[in-house]
Scaffold this motif. Structure first.
Motif, PDB file in Angstrom:
ATOM      1  N   GLN A  77       0.844  -1.192   0.000  1.00 37.24           N
ATOM      2  CA  GLN A  77       0.000   0.000   0.000  1.00 37.24           C
ATOM      3  C   GLN A  77       0.883   1.248   0.000  1.00 37.24           C
ATOM      4  OE1 GLN A  77      -3.584  -0.342   0.024  1.00 37.24           O
ATOM      5  NE2 GLN A  77      -2.771  -2.346  -0.526  1.00 37.24           N
ATOM      6  N   PRO A  78       0.337   2.399  -0.403  1.00 36.61           N
ATOM      7  CA  PRO A  78       1.123   3.639  -0.386  1.00 36.61           C
ATOM      8  C   PRO A  78       1.705   3.944   0.992  1.00 36.61           C
ATOM      9  CG  PRO A  78      -0.910   3.976  -1.597  1.00 36.61           C
ATOM     10  CD  PRO A  78      -0.997   2.600  -0.977  1.00 36.61           C
ATOM     11  N   SER A  79       1.038   3.490   2.047  1.00 35.68           N
ATOM     12  CA  SER A  79       1.512   3.726   3.409  1.00 35.68           C
ATOM     13  C   SER A  79       2.723   2.864   3.755  1.00 35.68           C
ATOM     14  CB  SER A  79       0.393   3.404   4.402  1.00 35.68           C
ATOM     15  OG  SER A  79       0.111   2.005   4.375  1.00 35.68           O
ATOM     16  N   MET A  81       2.366  -0.335   4.254  1.00 37.13           N
ATOM     17  CA  MET A  81       1.761  -1.546   4.814  1.00 37.13           C
ATOM     18  C   MET A  81       1.410  -2.494   3.670  1.00 37.13           C
ATOM     19  SD  MET A  81       1.719  -1.059   8.080  1.00 37.13           S
ATOM     20  CE  MET A  81       0.603  -2.307   8.656  1.00 37.13           C
TER      21      MET A  81
END
Length: 142
Positions: A77-79, A81
């Motif tokens: 994910q972009p985060s 995670m």
């Protein structure tokens, strides 16, 4: 946390040399994958798989209404995670390969024997699906 569901097309064709499977490169890492993505709107899952094949690889043909199996992977994910995804795989016999398609500048595509394709993908479960499919594609795609 529950898995998110994606759909994928397993593009294939019959040649004088036997069955071939098309793999494409991912946009982020360039690793070999099959066209996959998220179902949209009221699409049937197999229709979503066919749409992904057209968008990501410029492929058109007859997609099976039935999945031949599933595999799991972690989508970054972009985060940073990782989200766990379950991918339903629908075989798609290809009869048209477009010269121009939406993601042509972001990906490469190439035909492989099922055995070579199975060895090229990172996910072991996907590799097993491709290998098993290559033994008898028409039966698997029925």
């Amino acid at each position: 946390m529950p898995c998110r569901v994606q759909v994928a097309a397993l593009p294939w064709r019959k040649t004088a040399y036997g069955v071939e499977v098309m793999l494409i490169t991912s946009r982020d890492t360039g690793r070999w994958v099959i066209p996959k993505g998220w179902p949209e709107g009221q699409e049937d899952l197999y229709e979503s798989a066919a749409r992904e094949a057209a968008e990501e690889a410029g492929l058109f043909g007859s997609v099976s209404r039935f999945e031949i199996g599933r595999y799991y992977y972690g989508k970054r994910q972009p985060s940073g995670m990782e989200a766990r995804c379950e991918v339903l795989v629908f075989p798609m016999e290809i009869d048209q390969v477009a010269e121009k398609w939406p993601e042509r500048k972001k990906r490469k595509r190439k035909w492989f024997s099922p055995q070579a394709a199975a060895a090229m993908v990172r996910e072991p479960d996907l590799g097993e699906l491709i290998s098993a499919f290559g033994v008898n594609p028409r039966e698997s795609a029925a």
